[in-house]
Design an enzyme around this catalytic site. Structure first.
Site, PDB file in Angstrom:
ATOM      1  N   CYS A   1      -9.680   0.770  19.567  1.00 53.40           N
ATOM      2  CA  CYS A   1      -9.465   0.289  18.249  1.00 53.40           C
ATOM      3  C   CYS A   1      -8.151  -0.586  18.404  1.00 53.40           C
ATOM      4  CB  CYS A   1      -9.669   1.132  17.016  1.00 53.40           C
ATOM      5  SG  CYS A   1     -10.994   2.655  17.097  1.00 53.40           S
TER       6      CYS A   1
ATOM      7  N   CYS B   1       0.801  -1.191   0.037  1.00 55.38           N
ATOM      8  CA  CYS B   1      -0.143   0.144   0.170  1.00 55.38           C
ATOM      9  C   CYS B   1       0.712   1.356   0.134  1.00 55.38           C
ATOM     10  CB  CYS B   1      -0.887  -0.138   1.338  1.00 55.38           C
ATOM     11  SG  CYS B   1      -1.933  -1.398   1.406  1.00 55.38           S
TER      12      CYS B   1
END
Length: 426
Positions: A109, A69
């Protein structure tokens, strides 16, 4: 402006704008910016009142990713000087999460770099979820571990996970210019697996990679079709040592228009202001609170955010309030579809706004690491999505010094919190 009146009316009815209307929002002038913010703010208040949900990131495993990425500082070929460490132990992750909870975060998270978890990784994360929930009653946990294999979402749900984050990041048409080691379809499938397992889905985007207005509208409409409960909007952090290091394409005004467009397209969805807000919005961050209803507290995955107390002061000074544990983030019709969400419905929440970031904190999708969660690795260096502001081209004056060089000093690598001996800034 007729456009804004139309968009407000549609947003209050949960009616989808046309693509042309969404593109028109991105094309508005700076003279119209406050009108755009005010219009989108009416839609935000209809569904979420004046509450701001706080989310807190814990980077369970930093760097060392095999994916390519191009936006991500954790990619295998990245030369960014980020923290690199393997899995935190469950008690270490729980201590890291406690700092965010103490600062007012109601969702934690849990993010790990990599293509996707092995079954052993899922076991490890399951123990971490259990440890966090044992120490923090009522806290929501979102996992962000990359591409999921069959049955893994069910196991995370059984362990107590409330949500799963996996971002689409950019449009399907241009996805191959950003990542080559997995596909756009792989990401869509993972979000759908999470939904099928009963996890609240969180999926968003990264803006500022050189994409066109059409790309932005395409990915937001694709997200609307996928129907996650939460849409994190990240703004590219151009880390030195990554292929997109020179992509300084955003201004605060551009960021606000993007957030407004997302709000109009996703009126009743939790829209989270995620990675890159401090770098690109800077002093205009308080205006963004009129568009989003959720932010991250403190630092991101591999980059530093502003101090947690500064975030809290900003929310209060702008006339908003931190969402409490006794409310449900999503409007009632969305929370009911999830089986009631996480937490009780606040009777004062109007249309049912509250605290269940059902969408997975996606937070995790907080590209604060230089990329969203999920696959982020590195081999060859793809071209910027739209070929905008690439090497040798000009960058916005607000992002350059007197000599025209990119302001790399605006990006600070995280050196505290999870994976270090230093206290976090939450």
């Amino acid at each position: 402006m007729d456009l804004l009146n139309t968009l407000v009316d549609k947003g209050l009815r949960r009616e989808l704008p046309t693509r042309e209307e969404a593109l028109a929002v991105l094309a508005t002038s700076d003279d119209e910016l406050l009108d755009v913010v005010a219009a989108a703010g009416k839609v935000r208040r209809q569904w979420f009142g004046r509450r701001v949900k706080l989310n807190y990131l814990v980077n369970l495993k930093s760097g060392l990713c095999p994916e390519d990425c191009s936006y991500c500082s954790q990619r295998l070929g990245s030369k960014a000087g980020i923290l690199k460490y393997t899995w935190l132990k469950p008690d270490e992750a729980s201590r890291a999460a406690a700092a965010g909870v103490a600062g007012g975060a109601k969702r934690v998270c849990l993010v790990a770099s990599g293509r996707g978890p092995t079954d052993r990784d899922v076991d490890r994360v399951s123990k971490t979820i259990e440890a966090i929930k044992e120490e923090n009653e009522g806290i929501e946990v979102c996992a962000c571990l990359g591409l999921l294999s069959d049955g893994q979402a069910d196991r995370l749900r059984s362990a107590g996970a409330d949500a799963y984050n996996h971002n689409l990041n950019t449009s399907e048409e241009t996805y191959g210019a950003i990542t080559t080691t997995h596909t756009y379809a792989d990401r869509v499938e993972t979000v759908q697996q999470a939904q099928a397992a009963g996890l609240s889905a969180c999926s968003g985007l990264i803006a500022g990679m050189g994409e066109s207005d059409k790309d932005l509208v395409d990915v937001v409409f694709a997200l609307r079709d996928l129907d996650p409960d939460s849409v994190p909007v990240n703004f590219l952090i151009p880390f030195e040592g990554t292929p997109l290091a020179k992509e300084w394409n955003l201004t605060p005004q551009r960021c606000l228009r993007i957030l407004a467009m997302v709000r109009f397209v996703c009126p009743d969805v939790e829209v989270r202001l995620a990675g890159g807000r401090e770098v690109h919005l800077r002093s205009m961050q308080p205006l963004a609170l009129h568009l989003v209803n959720s932010i991250f507290l403190g630092d991101y995955l591999t980059s530093e955010g502003q101090a947690g107390q500064t975030d809290l002061d900003m929310i209060a000074d702008a006339g908003f309030e931190v969402e409490g544990a006794g409310t449900t983030t999503l409007p009632r019709h969305r929370a009911d579809a999830l089986g009631g969400g996480c937490g009780t419905q606040d009777a004062t929440a109007g249309a049912g706004c509250g605290s269940h970031d059902a969408a997975g904190a996606a937070g995790c999708g907080s590209h604060g690491s230089g990329g969203g969660c999920g696959p982020c690795g590195g081999h060859e260096e793809p071209e910027p999505v739209g070929g905008v502001a690439g090497a040798g081209e000009s960058v916005p004056a607000s992002r350059t010094d007197a000599a025209g060089a990119a302001r790399t000093d605006l990006v600070a690598v995280r050196r505290r919190g999870a994976g270090t001996d230093l206290a976090p800034n939450a």
